[in-house]
Design a protein around this motif. Structure first.
Motif, short mmCIF file in Angstrom:
data_model
loop_
_atom_site.label_atom_id
_atom_site.label_comp_id
_atom_site.label_asym_id
_atom_site.label_seq_id
_atom_site.Cartn_x
_atom_site.Cartn_y
_atom_site.Cartn_z
N ALA A 1 0.19 -2.03 27.09
CA ALA A 1 -0.58 -0.78 26.92
C ALA A 1 0.34 0.43 27.06
N ILE A 2 1.31 0.34 27.96
CA ILE A 2 2.29 1.44 28.12
C ILE A 2 3.12 1.56 26.84
N LEU A 3 3.60 0.41 26.36
CA LEU A 3 4.43 0.42 25.15
C LEU A 3 3.63 0.94 23.95
N ALA A 4 2.36 0.52 23.86
CA ALA A 4 1.53 0.96 22.73
C ALA A 4 1.32 2.47 22.78
N ALA A 5 1.08 3.00 23.97
CA ALA A 5 0.88 4.45 24.09
C ALA A 5 2.14 5.19 23.67
N ALA A 6 3.30 4.62 24.04
CA ALA A 6 4.56 5.26 23.67
C ALA A 6 4.79 5.18 22.16
N VAL A 7 4.45 4.06 21.55
CA VAL A 7 4.60 3.92 20.09
C VAL A 7 3.72 4.97 19.39
N ARG A 8 2.48 5.11 19.87
CA ARG A 8 1.59 6.11 19.26
C ARG A 8 2.16 7.51 19.41
N HIS A 9 2.79 7.75 20.55
CA HIS A 9 3.38 9.05 20.83
C HIS A 9 4.47 9.37 19.81
N LEU A 10 5.13 8.34 19.27
CA LEU A 10 6.23 8.57 18.32
C LEU A 10 5.72 8.89 16.91
N GLY A 11 4.41 8.90 16.73
CA GLY A 11 3.86 9.27 15.43
C GLY A 11 3.82 8.11 14.47
N GLU A 12 4.06 8.43 13.20
CA GLU A 12 4.00 7.40 12.15
C GLU A 12 5.07 6.34 12.37
N VAL A 13 4.65 5.09 12.60
CA VAL A 13 5.61 4.00 12.78
C VAL A 13 5.16 2.84 11.88
N ASP A 14 6.11 2.21 11.18
CA ASP A 14 5.76 1.11 10.28
C ASP A 14 5.91 -0.26 10.93
N VAL A 15 6.96 -0.41 11.73
CA VAL A 15 7.24 -1.72 12.33
C VAL A 15 7.70 -1.55 13.77
N VAL A 16 7.14 -2.35 14.67
CA VAL A 16 7.71 -2.44 16.02
C VAL A 16 8.40 -3.79 16.13
N VAL A 17 9.67 -3.77 16.50
CA VAL A 17 10.44 -5.00 16.69
C VAL A 17 10.66 -5.16 18.19
N ILE A 18 10.40 -6.37 18.70
CA ILE A 18 10.50 -6.59 20.14
C ILE A 18 11.02 -8.00 20.40
N GLY A 19 11.75 -8.18 21.48
CA GLY A 19 12.20 -9.51 21.87
C GLY A 19 11.00 -10.36 22.24
N ASP A 20 11.00 -11.60 21.77
CA ASP A 20 9.87 -12.48 22.09
C ASP A 20 10.18 -13.20 23.40
N SER A 21 9.85 -12.52 24.47
CA SER A 21 10.20 -12.97 25.81
C SER A 21 9.59 -14.31 26.19
N ARG A 22 10.35 -15.15 26.89
CA ARG A 22 9.77 -16.37 27.46
C ARG A 22 9.10 -16.07 28.79
N GLN A 23 9.72 -15.17 29.56
CA GLN A 23 9.17 -14.83 30.87
C GLN A 23 7.83 -14.12 30.71
N ASP A 24 7.78 -13.21 29.78
CA ASP A 24 6.58 -12.41 29.58
C ASP A 24 6.09 -12.60 28.16
N ALA A 25 5.64 -13.83 27.90
CA ALA A 25 5.30 -14.23 26.53
C ALA A 25 4.11 -13.47 25.98
N GLY A 26 3.42 -12.71 26.84
CA GLY A 26 2.25 -11.98 26.38
C GLY A 26 2.54 -10.55 25.96
N VAL A 27 3.73 -10.03 26.28
CA VAL A 27 3.99 -8.62 25.99
C VAL A 27 3.97 -8.32 24.49
#
Ligand SMILES: Cc1cc2nc3c(=O)[nH]c(=O)nc-3n(C[C@H](O)[C@H](O)[C@H](O)COP(=O)(O)OP(=O)(O)OC[C@H]3O[C@@H](n4cnc5c(N)ncnc54)[C@H](O)[C@@H]3O)c2cc1C
Ligand SMILES: Nc1ncnc2c1ncn2[C@@H]1O[C@H](COP(=O)(O)O)[C@@H](O)[C@H]1O
Lengths: 309, 243
Positions: free
Chosen positions: B93-119
């Protein structure tokens, strides 16, 4: 506490997740996005109902938004998936829509004083934390996979849902099998082996044991001492032999991910603090150059019929 | 395409030690990037390069946010007061709020964590965007987002609509340590600090009732004369029925 549960299934390996879901007192709905056979297998384990969508050639992830909408209507209190990438994407879609918490690596669920208790593995399973949750909770299952239970078969209801425009545009088979997949015994070595010529030492032990030879990633990737089809781990082979004997392997989590299904893991390492001793069943602390010849001898001295597979 | 790469700079969970009571000792844990982050960064550049796009960096927590700036990202944002959370949906939710703050975004790329597989998946859910995770790479071809993954013995290429979230699972350590020039350049690149208050999120975690060691038996470790330990191990393996 609402303990009606949705279990999201897109591929095999759902037995462990099913078990912790079934332990809850609420109604268990299995949501299967996959082939009919998968839906029928899940139904035979005995949920209360199966909702099935046939994705055909489309990735199951395409149904994330539609499932999220359906979950918002049905309001399950608990939503569960395996760590399978597609099932996880569906879980995230549902969790986001329902404003649910999302706890990763859950190994058990229970209800106590009308609250949901979630036990989750942390630090690669070396500790288990208990969390007390209210409100809707989504979890990924992080325990061992278990064979599917068999229960009173549930009805399978086909459900038509709208899919997002995702499409597989190319698919190529990966390299051929290495023989590690169905090996009963595997002897594997890592950077503890100092020179290419010394590989024969480990090879000798594997031969005595009637085992397949495998290695850690750097041995295949950086050194090229074995073919790349022979390394074990997250990005290599995931295998389930009865015996995995690791020689001069540190036990990095990325490596150990490849042998989670092994029945017995044994290790030879000269460092008593080596990480591999944290997850192995048996170990020898010692120099592999001393220990491997002795092991080979000891195995050769066994009555020969003992080593028939 | 306008690409956001999410990365972290935090204590390395593989360095954490578990005490006998199950509590976690973080003292020897070094700060590192997420282990999938170098591969995620490479994918972000590939997506941007295929579409004349740009890559924006986003991180949370009070770690050193210059990791991406020293690796070619021109601008980065950091939600410095974001706490470390067990609830992956709260982190997302924090990351999503920050992405929205950046305005128009087409793609978010993120590491697919094993520790935090839900992020990564909760981030997509929070944004309401389609997602794929467990990917080996991603790129843009003819203006369209494509991702590669391995599924059931096959290497697949999947076409995605945008906006989308893509989670990259590294196959090896592909990090390239930046040189002095890049480190100096990183210092001049703009790093914008955001706060939870500014983003309007107030994350919290479920109540923890504590940690305990799982009831698995520790390894039986033999030490001593090689011939003796070899005999002990062979005997043990025979009694396990695997020899
Ligand atoms: C994204 C990513 C994915 C990865 N995927 C994989 C994967 O799929 N598979 C994989 O294997 N790795 C993978 N790795 C690499 C992994 O992190 C480790 O670096 C690697 O497994 C280490 O290999 P090793 O155990 O052979 O070497 P080391 O870690 O160097 O361990 C060698 C061990 O040998 C012991 N030793 C040294 N000399 C002797 C001796 N004379 N006698 C006995 N013992 C001795 C040492 O004590 C040490 O414990 C991945 C890494 C990343 C970042
Ligand atoms: N505080 C955080 N907790 C969890 N994940 C984060 C956090 N900050 C960023 N992330 C993202 O989630 C991923 C977790 O990476 P990993 O190190 O592979 O577990 C990283 O690739 C980051 O992009």
């Amino acid at each position: 506490m609402n303990t009606d549960c949705w279990l999201l299934v897109t591929a095999d390996g759902w037995g462990g997740a099913f078990r912790i879901a079934r332990a809850l007192p609420g109604r268990l709905t299995a949501v299967v996005i996959g082939p009919r056979l998968l839906a029928e297998q899940v139904a035979a384990a005995g949920p209360d109902e199966v909702r099935w969508t046939d994705p055909g050639p489309v990735p199951a992830e395409a149904w994330g938004a539609a499932l999220a909408g359906a979950a918002a209507d049905a309001q399950p209190g608990v939503v569960l998936s395996t760590t399978d990438p597609a099932a996880r994407v569906l879980l995230g879609a549902v969790a986001g829509r329902m404003h649910a918490r999302l706890v990763p690596a859950a190994v058990a669920l229970a209800v106590e004083d009308d609250r949901l208790l979630v036990r989750r593995a942390a630090v690669g399973g070396e500790t288990i934390e208990t969390l007390r949750c209210t409100g809707p909770v989504a979890v990924t299952y992080g325990g061992d996979d278990v064979a599917a239970a068999s229960g009173a078969a549930a009805p399978v209801t086909p459900v038509e849902l709208a899919a997002a425009p995702l499409a597989v545009i190319a698919s190529e088979p990966l390299a051929v099998a290495s023989g590690l997949e169905d090996a009963d015994r595997v002897v594997s070595f890592g950077r503890g082996v100092r020179a290419r010529d010394d590989v024969s030492l480990v090879q000798g032990l594997a031969a005595a044991l009637g085992a397949e030879l495998a290695c850690s990633m750097p041995i295949a990737d950086d050194l090229g001492w074995l073919d790349k089809s022979r390394y074990v781990g997250r990005s290599g082979n995931q295998i389930s032999p009865a015996l995995y004997l690791a020689v001069g392997i540190g036990g990095a989590p990325q490596h150990m991910e490849g042998v989670r299904g092994a029945r017995v893991v044994a290790a030879v390492n000269n460092d008593p603090e080596a990480r591999i001793f944290r997850t192995a069943d048996y170990g020898i602390v010692g120099d592999l150059y001393d220990v491997v010849p002795e092991l080979t001898k000891a195995v050769r001295n066994l009555p020969s019929k003992e080593l028939e597979q | 395409m306008r690409v956001v790469v999410v990365y972290k700079w935090a204590r390395n969970p593989t360095d954490a030690l578990v005490r006998s009571d199950g509590s976690i000792d973080w003292r020897n844990a070094r700060m590192t990037a997420g282990e999938d982050d170098p591969a995620a960064l490479a994918a972000a550049f590939a997506i941007a390069a295929g579409s004349d796009g740009e890559v924006l960096g986003l991180t949370i927590g009070d770690g050193d946010a210059s990791w991406a700036l020293a690796r070619g990202v021109e601008r980065a944002w950091s939600v410095a007061d974001a706490p470390s959370l067990v609830d992956n949906a709260a982190t997302a939710a924090i990351l999503a709020a920050a992405v929205r703050h950046l305005g128009e975004v087409d793609v978010v790329v993120i590491g697919d964590s094993r520790q935090d597989a839900g992020v990564p998946v909760a981030l997509a859910g929070e944004l309401g965007w389609p997602a794929l995770v467990g990917l080996t790479s991603a790129t843009t071809v003819d203006g369209r987002l494509q991702a590669a993954r391995k599924v059931g013995g096959a290497a697949q290429t999947v076409l995605l609509p945008t906006p989308a979230v893509v989670g990259i699972a590294a196959e090896a350590d592909v990090d390239r340590a930046p040189g002095m020039k890049e480190l100096l350049a990183a210092r001049k690149r703009p790093l914008t600090r955001l706060s939870l208050a500014e983003l309007g999120v107030a994350p919290d975690d479920p109540e923890s009732l504590g940690c305990a060691k799982p009831d698995s038996t520790p390894a039986r470790v033999f030490a001593g004369e090689p011939a003796e330990t070899a005999a002990q191990l062979v005997a043990a393996l025979r009694s396990e029925g695997v020899l």
